[in-house]
Scaffold this motif. Structure first.
Motif, mmCIF file in Angstrom:
data_model
loop_
_atom_site.group_PDB
_atom_site.id
_atom_site.type_symbol
_atom_site.label_atom_id
_atom_site.label_comp_id
_atom_site.label_asym_id
_atom_site.label_seq_id
_atom_site.Cartn_x
_atom_site.Cartn_y
_atom_site.Cartn_z
ATOM 1 N N ALA A 163 -6.543 -23.492 -41.718
ATOM 2 C CA ALA A 163 -7.327 -23.630 -40.493
ATOM 3 C C ALA A 163 -6.416 -23.341 -39.310
ATOM 4 C CB ALA A 163 -7.906 -25.034 -40.369
ATOM 5 N N LEU A 164 -6.903 -22.510 -38.408
ATOM 6 C CA LEU A 164 -6.203 -22.227 -37.160
ATOM 7 C C LEU A 164 -7.080 -22.696 -36.014
ATOM 8 C CD1 LEU A 164 -4.895 -18.550 -37.640
ATOM 9 C CD2 LEU A 164 -3.660 -20.678 -37.987
ATOM 10 N N ASP A 165 -6.496 -23.447 -35.092
ATOM 11 C CA ASP A 165 -7.228 -23.833 -33.894
ATOM 12 C C ASP A 165 -7.413 -22.609 -33.009
ATOM 13 O OD1 ASP A 165 -7.434 -26.450 -34.672
ATOM 14 O OD2 ASP A 165 -5.762 -27.154 -33.445
ATOM 15 N N ALA A 166 -8.303 -22.711 -32.032
ATOM 16 C CA ALA A 166 -8.504 -21.629 -31.070
ATOM 17 C C ALA A 166 -7.171 -21.287 -30.410
ATOM 18 C CB ALA A 166 -9.522 -22.059 -30.023
ATOM 19 N N GLN A 167 -6.891 -20.002 -30.330
ATOM 20 C CA GLN A 167 -5.682 -19.448 -29.718
ATOM 21 C C GLN A 167 -4.420 -19.679 -30.550
ATOM 22 O OE1 GLN A 167 -6.271 -17.462 -26.955
ATOM 23 N NE2 GLN A 167 -8.365 -18.016 -27.517
ATOM 24 N N ALA A 168 -4.573 -20.070 -31.809
ATOM 25 C CA ALA A 168 -3.407 -20.273 -32.683
ATOM 26 C C ALA A 168 -3.083 -18.984 -33.429
ATOM 27 C CB ALA A 168 -3.672 -21.393 -33.673
ATOM 28 N N GLU A 169 -1.826 -18.861 -33.822
ATOM 29 C CA GLU A 169 -1.390 -17.652 -34.515
ATOM 30 C C GLU A 169 -0.419 -17.987 -35.644
ATOM 31 O OE1 GLU A 169 0.446 -13.268 -33.479
ATOM 32 O OE2 GLU A 169 0.890 -14.907 -32.111
ATOM 33 N N LEU A 170 -0.616 -17.328 -36.774
ATOM 34 C CA LEU A 170 0.395 -17.306 -37.832
ATOM 35 C C LEU A 170 1.285 -16.122 -37.490
ATOM 36 C CD1 LEU A 170 -1.623 -17.852 -41.132
ATOM 37 C CD2 LEU A 170 -0.049 -19.442 -40.047
ATOM 38 N N LYS A 171 2.527 -16.387 -37.177
ATOM 39 C CA LYS A 171 3.451 -15.338 -36.738
ATOM 40 C C LYS A 171 3.670 -14.286 -37.836
ATOM 41 C CE LYS A 171 4.378 -17.257 -32.765
ATOM 42 N NZ LYS A 171 3.901 -16.706 -31.536
ATOM 43 N N ARG A 172 4.178 -13.152 -37.436
ATOM 44 C CA ARG A 172 4.424 -12.000 -38.315
ATOM 45 C C ARG A 172 5.271 -12.437 -39.516
ATOM 46 N NH1 ARG A 172 8.066 -7.421 -38.511
ATOM 47 N NH2 ARG A 172 6.871 -5.498 -38.839
ATOM 48 N N HIS A 173 4.789 -12.081 -40.698
ATOM 49 C CA HIS A 173 5.478 -12.409 -41.944
ATOM 50 C C HIS A 173 5.039 -11.409 -43.019
ATOM 51 C CE1 HIS A 173 1.588 -14.460 -42.130
ATOM 52 N NE2 HIS A 173 1.694 -14.412 -43.448
ATOM 53 N N THR A 174 5.605 -11.524 -44.203
ATOM 54 C CA THR A 174 5.212 -10.679 -45.336
ATOM 55 C C THR A 174 4.953 -11.567 -46.544
ATOM 56 O OG1 THR A 174 7.490 -10.364 -46.077
ATOM 57 C CG2 THR A 174 6.607 -8.695 -44.562
ATOM 58 N N ALA A 175 4.277 -11.001 -47.528
ATOM 59 C CA ALA A 175 4.062 -11.674 -48.815
ATOM 60 C C ALA A 175 4.655 -10.770 -49.904
ATOM 61 C CB ALA A 175 2.570 -11.896 -49.050
ATOM 62 N N PRO A 176 5.323 -11.349 -50.895
ATOM 63 C CA PRO A 176 5.982 -10.540 -51.920
ATOM 64 C C PRO A 176 5.022 -9.850 -52.889
ATOM 65 C CG PRO A 176 6.213 -12.853 -52.431
ATOM 66 C CD PRO A 176 5.562 -12.777 -51.090
ATOM 67 N N GLY A 177 3.760 -10.279 -52.896
ATOM 68 C CA GLY A 177 2.755 -9.656 -53.755
ATOM 69 C C GLY A 177 1.494 -9.399 -52.951
ATOM 70 N N ALA A 190 1.464 -5.692 -51.138
ATOM 71 C CA ALA A 190 2.699 -6.480 -51.020
ATOM 72 C C ALA A 190 3.595 -5.945 -49.911
ATOM 73 C CB ALA A 190 3.448 -6.452 -52.348
ATOM 74 N N ASN A 191 4.358 -6.854 -49.331
ATOM 75 C CA ASN A 191 5.436 -6.541 -48.386
ATOM 76 C C ASN A 191 4.997 -5.842 -47.109
ATOM 77 O OD1 ASN A 191 7.491 -7.651 -50.126
ATOM 78 N ND2 ASN A 191 7.135 -5.863 -51.420
ATOM 79 N N VAL A 192 3.745 -5.983 -46.719
ATOM 80 C CA VAL A 192 3.265 -5.410 -45.456
ATOM 81 C C VAL A 192 3.344 -6.504 -44.378
ATOM 82 C CG1 VAL A 192 1.295 -4.404 -44.233
ATOM 83 C CG2 VAL A 192 1.709 -3.815 -46.649
ATOM 84 N N PRO A 193 4.142 -6.281 -43.334
ATOM 85 C CA PRO A 193 4.225 -7.283 -42.268
ATOM 86 C C PRO A 193 2.850 -7.474 -41.615
ATOM 87 C CG PRO A 193 6.005 -5.673 -42.065
ATOM 88 C CD PRO A 193 5.047 -5.155 -43.097
ATOM 89 N N VAL A 198 -6.650 -17.887 -48.469
ATOM 90 C CA VAL A 198 -5.657 -16.882 -48.803
ATOM 91 C C VAL A 198 -5.310 -17.004 -50.274
ATOM 92 C CG1 VAL A 198 -3.303 -16.050 -48.386
ATOM 93 C CG2 VAL A 198 -4.678 -16.895 -46.471
ATOM 94 N N THR A 199 -5.423 -15.904 -50.993
ATOM 95 C CA THR A 199 -5.010 -15.850 -52.393
ATOM 96 C C THR A 199 -3.806 -14.921 -52.463
ATOM 97 O OG1 THR A 199 -7.283 -16.182 -53.138
ATOM 98 C CG2 THR A 199 -5.716 -15.334 -54.760
ATOM 99 N N LYS A 200 -2.704 -15.469 -52.962
ATOM 100 C CA LYS A 200 -1.456 -14.694 -53.055
ATOM 101 C C LYS A 200 -1.129 -14.428 -54.524
ATOM 102 C CE LYS A 200 1.058 -17.481 -49.762
ATOM 103 N NZ LYS A 200 2.429 -17.941 -49.483
ATOM 104 N N SER A 201 -0.837 -13.194 -54.819
ATOM 105 C CA SER A 201 -0.314 -12.847 -56.126
ATOM 106 C C SER A 201 1.207 -12.967 -56.039
ATOM 107 C CB SER A 201 -0.714 -11.414 -56.485
ATOM 108 O OG SER A 201 -0.154 -11.043 -57.705
ATOM 109 N N ILE A 202 1.795 -13.683 -56.972
ATOM 110 C CA ILE A 202 3.245 -13.893 -56.949
ATOM 111 C C ILE A 202 3.862 -13.062 -58.067
ATOM 112 C CG2 ILE A 202 5.062 -15.622 -57.155
ATOM 113 C CD1 ILE A 202 2.906 -17.691 -56.226
ATOM 114 N N PRO A 203 4.645 -12.047 -57.697
ATOM 115 C CA PRO A 203 5.241 -11.174 -58.718
ATOM 116 C C PRO A 203 6.151 -11.949 -59.663
ATOM 117 C CG PRO A 203 5.640 -10.319 -56.490
ATOM 118 C CD PRO A 203 5.038 -11.689 -56.354
ATOM 119 N N GLY A 204 6.133 -11.550 -60.914
ATOM 120 C CA GLY A 204 6.940 -12.239 -61.923
ATOM 121 C C GLY A 204 8.186 -11.600 -62.178
#
Length: 116
Positions: A48-62, A94-97, A110-116
């Motif tokens: 949950a994000l409140d109004a005007q909230a942001e998840l800063k730039r990041h990447t996911a490995p999968g 994967a790996n897209v900022p 959010v569903t994340k695939s975690i590489p093995g």
């Protein structure tokens, strides 16, 4: 984050209504998250994000998927910004900022695939 799945079964059930209630706004916190399920190969988060909230730039490995449950979000990569509303699903390799911005209080899965 609390895991609300029944991990002792080969099939797991998460109660969205209970999980969403647990994400009620908290003073001083613009981002709330609850882990619904996690294994070595996959993780499912309700965010949950409140109004005007942001998840800063990041990447996911999968690869990931993002499904908006309530509200609307702007999902941004270096190449584009996608406006998503309740009921829409986005997938990302994967790996897209990327970053996520909510103009209004929004809840998404959010569903994340975690590489093995």
């Amino acid at each position: 984050m609390k895991n609300t799945s029944q991990t002792d079964l080969p099939c797991n059930i998460s109660d969205f209504s209970t999980a969403i209630k647990a994400l009620e706004p908290e003073a001083g916190k613009s981002i709330q998250a609850q882990k619904l399920y996690k294994t070595a190969g996959m993780e499912i988060l309700l965010i949950a994000l409140d109004a005007q909230a942001e998840l800063k730039r990041h990447t996911a490995p999968g690869p990931i998927s993002v499904q908006v449950i309530r509200g609307s979000i702007s999902f941004r990569t270096d190449e584009s910004a996608q406006e998503l509303t309740a009921g829409q699903l986005l997938t990302l390799e994967a790996n897209v900022p990327h970053s996520v911005f909510a103009a209004e209080r929004s809840i998404f899965l959010v569903t994340k695939s975690i590489p093995g």
